[in-house]
Enzyme design. Structure first.
Site, short mmCIF file in Angstrom:
data_model
loop_
_atom_site.label_atom_id
_atom_site.label_comp_id
_atom_site.label_asym_id
_atom_site.label_seq_id
_atom_site.Cartn_x
_atom_site.Cartn_y
_atom_site.Cartn_z
CD GLN A 1 30.53 36.46 37.31
OE1 GLN A 1 30.34 35.29 37.58
NE2 GLN A 1 29.87 37.10 36.38
CD GLN B 1 42.36 38.71 42.64
OE1 GLN B 1 41.47 38.19 41.98
NE2 GLN B 1 43.37 38.05 43.15
CD GLN C 1 42.80 40.05 37.19
OE1 GLN C 1 42.97 39.69 38.34
NE2 GLN C 1 43.80 40.39 36.40
CB SER C 2 39.63 36.35 42.07
OG SER C 2 40.23 35.14 41.75
CB THR C 3 37.48 39.94 43.95
OG1 THR C 3 38.77 40.49 44.16
CG2 THR C 3 37.37 38.61 44.63
#
Ligand SMILES: [Zn+2]
Length: 695
Positions: free
Chosen positions: A66, A29, A24-26
């Site tokens: 991250q 999210q 997952q990006s952030t």
């Protein structure tokens, strides 16, 4: 799952583990997009369906939270690559596998390693064997497209930001002293202490003209500078700390303080190590809209500050280092800057009228690069002017002005004092607040009570510190100038001119006095010499001086002397003329008394006819010619001359003469002088301008 896909899975794959990569990006999210997380875990079931045992499926999800833009900081992705390259993975599972790596390079490296270690890749669309050309092509394409998608997304986002910025509507972070109000407009910080501090900051810079001096003023007076926390749980909280030089420069260079909207002063660039690097952009590339909101200074003032700062930056370079006062009469030694190139000028001396005269020369560049010197200016007039300015400045009246300025500063000190008192008040308020919080808590709640008690103690210590600091500052406070001190100072100012003009005062002492008063002097030589004096404390003075004469012009002999030499040459030799001129008190261009050589030099320089030529032009003849005409030897002629028989005129200081031509009745050999003289009707006379012969 198609039949073909199944054919790609062999026993060698099944012997190894299946790695499920969850990404997952952030953080956002992670919270909002649980749907895709569910889909990613569903892939596990697919692996099991293909023949892997449940315990063989390894989940790597350490990248949660991250950004995937680079592999550098992503432990999970690195681990995946390591496992694959060690041959431990039979298959890699991922939702939209190309997103395993958000960066093409990382992705292609993974494909390469998978091909070498015979590892399969599986996503929602199907199963791929990177060792097969077609599969690899497809996977490569997926990676490229995913990167392109990211790019388009970024560009769209950036475009939106830029459009908003161009209209001045972008809510970029505001520097301390401004806050967004309820309608999302930038406005002055409502906190009175913050506003006062910033006003004091700009006021001090206006007065001192230097960021460093402003920092010193803050430190010297114990005034703190505000800062608002940009991130963290206490985002937006005020912090008070000592003003630093870099902070002062940030504030001075920030156009927002002049009420301008600004965007794009810096740009982020990825570095080789994957870290981001902030790069400053030239002012022409910023989005800059002056007058968007209220500010602490006007736009014009902001521009003036920028100019002042850039001039200061040059003034602190290596080349502008001041040199200490040395011997030699050049008053401005070590204080002169070249107005053409900005370097420090050095001193050279030349002799004139038995005096050392300084020349200020900018030759550094010339020496280093073998070019002609930048400029060279005769320092005599410049030193004289500086002397006059100092005498004029150091009068009792000027001092009176200075003292009244001091009084004004006194008033400013009181302003500072108010700021300091506010600091103490704030500390007291915070201590009170902590105390109330502590008293409100239920004493039975030990944990909370302990923490609050600790906080209260800390606040009390801070209050105590602030109070002590305040008292110390008050003690160090400059005392007001008393009347007695005022009288003493006036007397000193009265003495200054005497000390200054006293020839006994050594040059070095004079120079040290100048250093107390003058910061530096900038010289530019054009049609005139422009002289810009910067005094200590920031006062300035611009002066124009006529160009000093060149050395050759200074040696020029007075016209009157030349005319006199011309007149005297009719009657006298050069040596005689020298004596006569000295008697009259005339002197040469270089200021010396005359000698025969000096008169000769004047005659040659001004192309005056020599005495010899003048006499020849009058028809006088040489001793040889005389002898020839008379048919006697030269010694005979000289003998007769001494006897006074011939009229002879000295044309130089060796006693050499020219003779008036002989007449008809010449003395025969042995004729006595008296007899010959009787034959002469009247003696020949030569006047200064004409020669008359008797027929
Ligand atoms: Zn120069």
């Amino acid at each position: 799952m198609s039949e073909a896909s199944h054919q790609k899975v062999h026993a060698s794959h099944l012997r190894r583990n299946a790695y499920l990569y969850v990404r997952q990006s952030t953080m956002r999210q992670v919270f909002e997009n649980t749907e895709s997380t569910k889909r990613q875990y569903a892939l596990r079931q697919r692996a099991i369906a293909l023949g892997w045992a449940v315990e063989q499926v390894v989940v790597i999800d350490s990248d949660l939270g991250q950004s995937g833009a680079s592999a550098v900081d992503r432990e999970g992705f690195q681990r995946l690559v390591t496992e694959v390259s060690l041959g431990k993975a039979g298959i890699v599972l991922g939702l939209e596998v190309s997103r395993l790596a958000r960066n093409s390079t990382d992705w292609h490296r993974l494909l390469e390693i998978c091909a070498l270690s015979d590892t399969l890749i599986l996503d929602e669309d199907g199963i791929y064997d990177p060792a097969h050309f077609n599969d690899r092509l497809l996977l490569g394409l997926k990676g490229t497209m995913s990167e392109a998608e990211l790019h388009v997304l970024k560009a769209r986002l950036q475009g939106g930001i830029l459009n908003k910025a161009r209209r001045g509507e972008l809510e970029s972070p505001l520097p301390v002293g401004f806050l967004y109000n309820a309608s999302h407009q930038a406005a002055m910080d409502p906190d009175g202490q913050v506003q006062t501090s910033l006003r004091f900051f700009f006021e001090t810079f206006r007065r001192t003209g230097s960021a460093m001096a402003t920092v010193k003023a803050f430190r010297g007076q114990g005034v703190l500078f505000p800062r608002r926390l940009k991130k963290g749980l206490h985002k937006g909280d005020l912090l008070w700390a000592e003003l630093t030089h870099s902070r002062a420069l940030q504030v001075l260079h920030n156009p927002r303080y002049a009420g301008a909207f600004v965007y794009g002063r810096t740009r982020t660039r990825a570095q080789a190590d994957g870290r981001d690097h902030l790069q400053k952009r030239p002012r022409g590339e910023w989005i800059l809209l002056p007058g968007v909101h209220a500010g602490y200074l006007s736009w014009q003032e902001f521009e003036e500050n920028q100019q002042c700062l850039s001039a200061n930056a040059q003034a602190h370079g290596n080349d502008r280092r001041k040199s200490p006062a040395r011997e030699g009469p050049a008053l401005l030694q070590g204080l002169v800057l070249c107005g053409k190139c900005g370097r420090r000028m050095t001193v050279r001396y030349h002799n004139h009228k038995a005096q050392l005269i300084p020349d200020y020369v900018c030759q550094r560049q010339g020496i280093e690069h073998g070019r002609p010197v930048c400029q060279s200016i005769n320092g005599e007039e410049i030193d004289k002017t500086i002397s006059e300015i100092l005498l004029e400045t150091m009068t009792p009246m000027a001092l009176e002005v200075a003292l009244s300025v001091q009084q004004e500063m006194q008033a400013r000190m009181e302003e500072v004092d108010r700021l300091r008192r506010k600091q103490v008040e704030r500390a007291r308020y915070e201590a009170d607040l902590a105390e109330r919080r502590y008293l409100q808590v239920d004493p039975a709640n030990r944990l909370v009570a302990d923490v609050l008690e600790g906080e209260w103690n800390a606040k009390l210590r801070a209050l105590h510190g602030a109070q002590e600091e305040y008292e110390r500052q008050c003690r160090d406070h400059l005392p007001a100038v008393t009347d007695a001190a005022r009288t003493r100072l006036s007397a000193l100012a009265g003495d200054f001119p005497q000390v200054w003009v006293d020839p006994e005062t050594p040059d070095r002492e004079k120079k040290r006095m100048i250093r107390l008063l003058v910061e530096d002097v900038t010289l530019v030589k054009r049609e005139r010499v422009n002289m810009h004096v910067r005094f200590k404390g920031g006062a300035m003075r611009n002066l124009e001086l006529p160009l000093p004469l060149l050395a050759i012009e200074m040696r020029k002999t007075n016209e009157e002397v030349v005319r006199e030499v011309d007149r005297l040459l009719d009657t006298y030799t050069e040596g005689e003329i020298a004596l006569m001129l000295n008697e009259k008190g005339m002197c040469s261009g270089a200021g010396n008394s005359f000698t025969q050589i000096a008169v000769q030099r004047v005659r040659r320089t001004y192309h005056l006819t020599s005495r010899y030529d003048r006499l020849r032009a009058l028809g006088l003849i040489t001793v040889g010619e005389m002898a020839q005409r008379l048919g006697v030897t030269s010694s005979a002629v000289k003998y007769w001359k001494v006897r006074g028989v011939f009229r002879a005129y000295r044309y130089n200081d060796k006693g050499e003469c020219l003779y008036a031509p002989p007449r008809k009745n010449l003395p025969g050999k042995g004729t006595r002088k008296q007899a010959y003289l009787k034959q002469l009707e009247r003696p020949l006379s030569i006047k200064s301008d004409e020669v008359q012969y008797e027929a």
